[in-house]
Scaffold this motif. Structure first.
Motif, PDB file in Angstrom:
ATOM      1  N   ALA A 348       0.810  -1.222   0.000  1.00 12.51           N
ATOM      2  CA  ALA A 348       0.000   0.000   0.000  1.00 12.51           C
ATOM      3  C   ALA A 348       0.839   1.267   0.000  1.00 12.51           C
ATOM      4  O   ALA A 348       0.477   2.255  -0.660  1.00 12.51           O
ATOM      5  N   GLY A 349       1.971   1.269   0.720  1.00 11.59           N
ATOM      6  CA  GLY A 349       2.793   2.468   0.829  1.00 11.59           C
ATOM      7  C   GLY A 349       3.233   3.032  -0.505  1.00 11.59           C
ATOM      8  O   GLY A 349       2.926   4.187  -0.838  1.00 11.59           O
ATOM      9  N   PRO A 350       3.948   2.249  -1.337  1.00  9.87           N
ATOM     10  CA  PRO A 350       4.381   2.774  -2.640  1.00  9.87           C
ATOM     11  C   PRO A 350       3.223   3.167  -3.541  1.00  9.87           C
ATOM     12  O   PRO A 350       3.326   4.124  -4.317  1.00  9.87           O
ATOM     13  N   LEU A 351       2.110   2.423  -3.443  1.00  9.93           N
ATOM     14  CA  LEU A 351       0.948   2.743  -4.271  1.00  9.93           C
ATOM     15  C   LEU A 351       0.376   4.105  -3.905  1.00  9.93           C
ATOM     16  O   LEU A 351       0.099   4.942  -4.786  1.00  9.93           O
ATOM     17  N   ILE A 352       0.202   4.364  -2.600  1.00  7.86           N
ATOM     18  CA  ILE A 352      -0.328   5.658  -2.155  1.00  7.86           C
ATOM     19  C   ILE A 352       0.606   6.792  -2.566  1.00  7.86           C
ATOM     20  O   ILE A 352       0.168   7.847  -3.051  1.00  7.86           O
ATOM     21  N   MET A 353       1.906   6.576  -2.388  1.00  7.70           N
ATOM     22  CA  MET A 353       2.880   7.600  -2.771  1.00  7.70           C
ATOM     23  C   MET A 353       2.843   7.869  -4.263  1.00  7.70           C
ATOM     24  O   MET A 353       2.935   9.019  -4.704  1.00  7.70           O
ATOM     25  N   GLY A 354       2.713   6.804  -5.049  1.00  7.87           N
ATOM     26  CA  GLY A 354       2.642   6.967  -6.495  1.00  7.87           C
ATOM     27  C   GLY A 354       1.398   7.724  -6.921  1.00  7.87           C
ATOM     28  O   GLY A 354       1.457   8.593  -7.808  1.00  7.87           O
ATOM     29  N   LEU A 355       0.259   7.434  -6.299  1.00 12.15           N
ATOM     30  CA  LEU A 355      -0.984   8.119  -6.636  1.00 12.15           C
ATOM     31  C   LEU A 355      -0.905   9.609  -6.298  1.00 12.15           C
ATOM     32  O   LEU A 355      -1.354  10.462  -7.074  1.00 12.15           O
ATOM     33  N   VAL A 356      -0.332   9.916  -5.125  1.00 12.42           N
ATOM     34  CA  VAL A 356      -0.193  11.319  -4.718  1.00 12.42           C
ATOM     35  C   VAL A 356       0.758  12.048  -5.658  1.00 12.42           C
ATOM     36  O   VAL A 356       0.490  13.183  -6.088  1.00 12.42           O
ATOM     37  N   SER A 357       1.869  11.414  -5.997  1.00 11.28           N
ATOM     38  CA  SER A 357       2.832  12.035  -6.917  1.00 11.28           C
ATOM     39  C   SER A 357       2.202  12.307  -8.270  1.00 11.28           C
ATOM     40  O   SER A 357       2.385  13.380  -8.858  1.00 11.28           O
ATOM     41  N   ASP A 358       1.444  11.348  -8.780  1.00 11.94           N
ATOM     42  CA  ASP A 358       0.772  11.522 -10.074  1.00 11.94           C
ATOM     43  C   ASP A 358      -0.237  12.674 -10.019  1.00 11.94           C
ATOM     44  O   ASP A 358      -0.344  13.468 -10.955  1.00 11.94           O
ATOM     45  N   ALA A 359      -0.961  12.749  -8.895  1.00 16.18           N
ATOM     46  CA  ALA A 359      -1.977  13.802  -8.759  1.00 16.18           C
ATOM     47  C   ALA A 359      -1.340  15.191  -8.685  1.00 16.18           C
ATOM     48  O   ALA A 359      -1.977  16.193  -9.031  1.00 16.18           O
ATOM     49  N   MET A 360      -0.073  15.253  -8.262  1.00 25.16           N
ATOM     50  CA  MET A 360       0.622  16.537  -8.129  1.00 25.16           C
ATOM     51  C   MET A 360       1.581  16.804  -9.290  1.00 25.16           C
ATOM     52  O   MET A 360       2.505  17.592  -9.166  1.00 25.16           O
ATOM     53  N   GLY A 361       1.375  16.119 -10.383  1.00 28.01           N
ATOM     54  CA  GLY A 361       2.179  16.386 -11.569  1.00 28.01           C
ATOM     55  C   GLY A 361       3.289  15.402 -11.840  1.00 28.01           C
ATOM     56  O   GLY A 361       4.082  15.591 -12.768  1.00 28.01           O
ATOM     57  N   GLY A 362       3.402  14.354 -11.023  1.00 26.96           N
ATOM     58  CA  GLY A 362       4.384  13.311 -11.270  1.00 26.96           C
ATOM     59  C   GLY A 362       5.694  13.459 -10.535  1.00 26.96           C
ATOM     60  O   GLY A 362       6.589  12.623 -10.702  1.00 26.96           O
ATOM     61  N   ASP A 363       5.855  14.501  -9.726  1.00 27.67           N
ATOM     62  CA  ASP A 363       7.109  14.698  -8.990  1.00 27.67           C
ATOM     63  C   ASP A 363       7.149  13.764  -7.780  1.00 27.67           C
ATOM     64  O   ASP A 363       6.253  13.794  -6.926  1.00 27.67           O
ATOM     65  N   ALA A 364       8.212  12.927  -7.695  1.00 19.17           N
ATOM     66  CA  ALA A 364       8.342  11.975  -6.592  1.00 19.17           C
ATOM     67  C   ALA A 364       8.482  12.667  -5.237  1.00 19.17           C
ATOM     68  O   ALA A 364       8.326  12.033  -4.194  1.00 19.17           O
ATOM     69  N   LYS A 365       8.760  13.963  -5.244  1.00 21.27           N
ATOM     70  CA  LYS A 365       8.876  14.713  -3.993  1.00 21.27           C
ATOM     71  C   LYS A 365       7.606  14.602  -3.166  1.00 21.27           C
ATOM     72  O   LYS A 365       7.656  14.485  -1.935  1.00 21.27           O
ATOM     73  N   TYR A 366       6.470  14.611  -3.836  1.00 23.64           N
ATOM     74  CA  TYR A 366       5.198  14.565  -3.112  1.00 23.64           C
ATOM     75  C   TYR A 366       4.962  13.180  -2.499  1.00 23.64           C
ATOM     76  O   TYR A 366       4.340  13.058  -1.446  1.00 23.64           O
ATOM     77  N   GLY A 367       5.470  12.156  -3.165  1.00 28.20           N
ATOM     78  CA  GLY A 367       5.396  10.826  -2.571  1.00 28.20           C
ATOM     79  C   GLY A 367       6.211  10.743  -1.299  1.00 28.20           C
ATOM     80  O   GLY A 367       5.805  10.117  -0.312  1.00 28.20           O
ATOM     81  N   PHE A 368       7.382  11.414  -1.282  1.00 31.17           N
ATOM     82  CA  PHE A 368       8.211  11.423  -0.079  1.00 31.17           C
ATOM     83  C   PHE A 368       7.563  12.242   1.033  1.00 31.17           C
ATOM     84  O   PHE A 368       7.827  12.001   2.217  1.00 31.17           O
ATOM     85  N   MET A 369       6.743  13.208   0.686  1.00 35.74           N
ATOM     86  CA  MET A 369       5.990  13.923   1.713  1.00 35.74           C
ATOM     87  C   MET A 369       5.024  12.974   2.423  1.00 35.74           C
ATOM     88  O   MET A 369       4.862  13.034   3.644  1.00 35.74           O
ATOM     89  N   VAL A 370       4.416  12.086   1.642  1.00 30.92           N
ATOM     90  CA  VAL A 370       3.540  11.069   2.233  1.00 30.92           C
ATOM     91  C   VAL A 370       4.351  10.149   3.138  1.00 30.92           C
ATOM     92  O   VAL A 370       3.942   9.814   4.252  1.00 30.92           O
ATOM     93  N   ALA A 371       5.529   9.741   2.648  1.00 36.93           N
ATOM     94  CA  ALA A 371       6.401   8.875   3.438  1.00 36.93           C
ATOM     95  C   ALA A 371       6.817   9.549   4.738  1.00 36.93           C
ATOM     96  O   ALA A 371       6.906   8.907   5.788  1.00 36.93           O
ATOM     97  N   THR A 372       7.058  10.862   4.687  1.00 38.53           N
ATOM     98  CA  THR A 372       7.399  11.616   5.894  1.00 38.53           C
ATOM     99  C   THR A 372       6.238  11.602   6.878  1.00 38.53           C
ATOM    100  O   THR A 372       6.431  11.543   8.098  1.00 38.53           O
TER     101      THR A 372
END
Length: 413
Positions: A348-372
């Motif tokens: 679930a973790g990588p999937l949620i991060m990937g969905l958030v990153s995609d929703a914010m334009g594809g930048d992996a930075k937003y996925g790391f915000m979720v991880a934080t």
């Protein structure tokens, strides 16, 4: 066993890269090679974890290893994507079986809760070694013109040796001590453990930890590239040659630090307050993630792999203390519950991060915000655990009853 499993599971990124080309599958289809084995581990741990308590550690371990070996050797004839994914799913089910048996066995061979935690860190240290050498073996095989499937053949050979060893090694007996309790072990009793506050608490901790950890080996490479919009990863934004090399091998650096940390954890967890160590280390992870995001790639390049040191002892200790909160005849069932939440976090973790990153334009930075966010929740939970120490009484009672340690000895530890 732990190293063999890690050799295959943590090589999945390298394997997916080859499979996408060979079978012309999409990213979503290729991701099934990761998510379905994790689902297999999760369901196997939850639904079959009781086998280690019902059938015994030896039978359960040999059963799981046999299924894993069958799946590995079958890769020799795997030339279809659906067949490959099916074999990986079967291997996940097998891992859930033999790993719960192995985790329960650690309790049988330990003489105290602290020794249990130290031994668990040792077992997970070998998992860390497998995570390093697995991708290297795949890369070497491909460079030599050999199919990546032979990684599984190598793992199958190791598995066959492990089956022979498991068949002849003498195992501690626990059934005679809890004969009536063992009769009651069943799937129903195993599922009921999910509602137990100790099992649920450590399981949620494992979920949050694995969800945060997966950001490193799944999304860190995407975050550290200089231009994510190009088809080819570039590292020109790192002026220093050593920095560019670190960016390329950042995941390997993380795995090396995590493995070294777990070997050190064998010493650390036998001498220090586990609750204090986990609280401080989880806080360090939050700092590394937060500063790495705020300072950009130039800082993240060093801080993200550094989290391997701080992550090293968290998961093995969750496993150990969670299992140690229960009598030995329930160790397999509890290990299965924690394993379920572990695999769920990995999926679930990588999937949620990937969905958030995609929703914010594809930048992996937003996925790391979720991880934080996951890491912060983990720190809050471990801060509460350190300040309130809700498991102290339970662990002391179990240690006195199952390990024969006096109350004064347990308190001094």
């Amino acid at each position: 066993m732990f190293m063999m499993f890690a050799m295959t599971s943590d090589s999945i990124g390298e394997i997916i890269k080859e499979v996408k080309v060979a079978f012309d599958v999409t990213n979503a289809q290729a991701s099934l090679m990761h998510s379905l084995p994790m689902l297999g581990i999760a369901l196997s741990g939850l639904l079959l974890g009781f086998l280690a308590d019902k059938l015994g550690r030896k039978t359960t371990i040999i059963l799981g290893l046999s299924l894993f070996a069958l799946a590995c050797y079958s890769f020799l004839i795997a030339n279809d994507f659906v067949f490959i994914v099916s074999l990986m799913s079967l291997s996940g089910i097998a891992v859930g079986i033999f790993k719960t048996g192995a985790l329960a066995l650690i309790g049988d061979i330990s003489s105290s809760n602290k020794q249990h935690t130290a031994t668990m860190n040792g077992a997970e240290a070998f998992f860390g070694v497998g995570a390093i050498i697995g991708p290297l073996i795949v890369a070497w095989l491909i460079h030599q013109g050999v199919a990546w499937q032979y990684l599984y053949v190598i793992a199958g050979g190791m598995c066959t040796l492990l089956i022979i060893v498991a068949a002849f090694v003498r195992y501690p007996s626990y059934k005679h001590q809890h004969h009536d309790s063992v009769k009651k072990v069943s799937l129903k009793h195993s599922l009921a453990l999910v509602k137990n506050p100790y099992a649920l608490g450590f399981s949620m901790g494992a979920f949050l930890y694995v969800a945060a950890e997966s950001a490193i080996y799944v999304w860190m490479p995407s975050y550290l590239v200089c231009d994510a919009t190009t088809l080819k990863a570039t590292y020109d934004c790192y002026a220093d040659g050593a920095a560019r090399q670190l960016a390329i091998y950042s995941v390997t650096a993380f795995f090396i630090l995590r493995a070294l940390g777990r070997f050190v954890g064998i010493w650390m967890m036998s001498r220090l307050n586990w609750a204090l160590v986990l609280m401080l280390f989880s806080g360090a992870i939050v700092i590394c993630f937060g500063v790495g995001l705020a300072g950009g790639k130039q800082l993240a390049l060093y801080l993200f792999p550094l989290t391997g040191i701080f992550m090293s002892v968290i998961y093995p200790t969750f496993n150990s203390k969670g299992i140690s909160c229960f009598p030995k005849h329930q160790h397999g069932s509890v290990a299965g519950v924690i394993l379920f939440f572990t695999a769920a976090g990995a999926a679930a973790g990588p999937l949620i991060m990937g969905l958030v990153s995609d929703a914010m334009g594809g930048d992996a930075k937003y996925g790391f915000m979720v991880a934080t966010g996951f890491a912060t929740l983990l720190f809050i939970g471990l801060l509460y655990n350190y300040l309130c120490d809700p498991t102290a009484k339970r662990l002391t009672e179990i240690e006195v009853r199952d390990y024969g340690v006096s109350t004064s000895q347990s308190a001094s530890r």
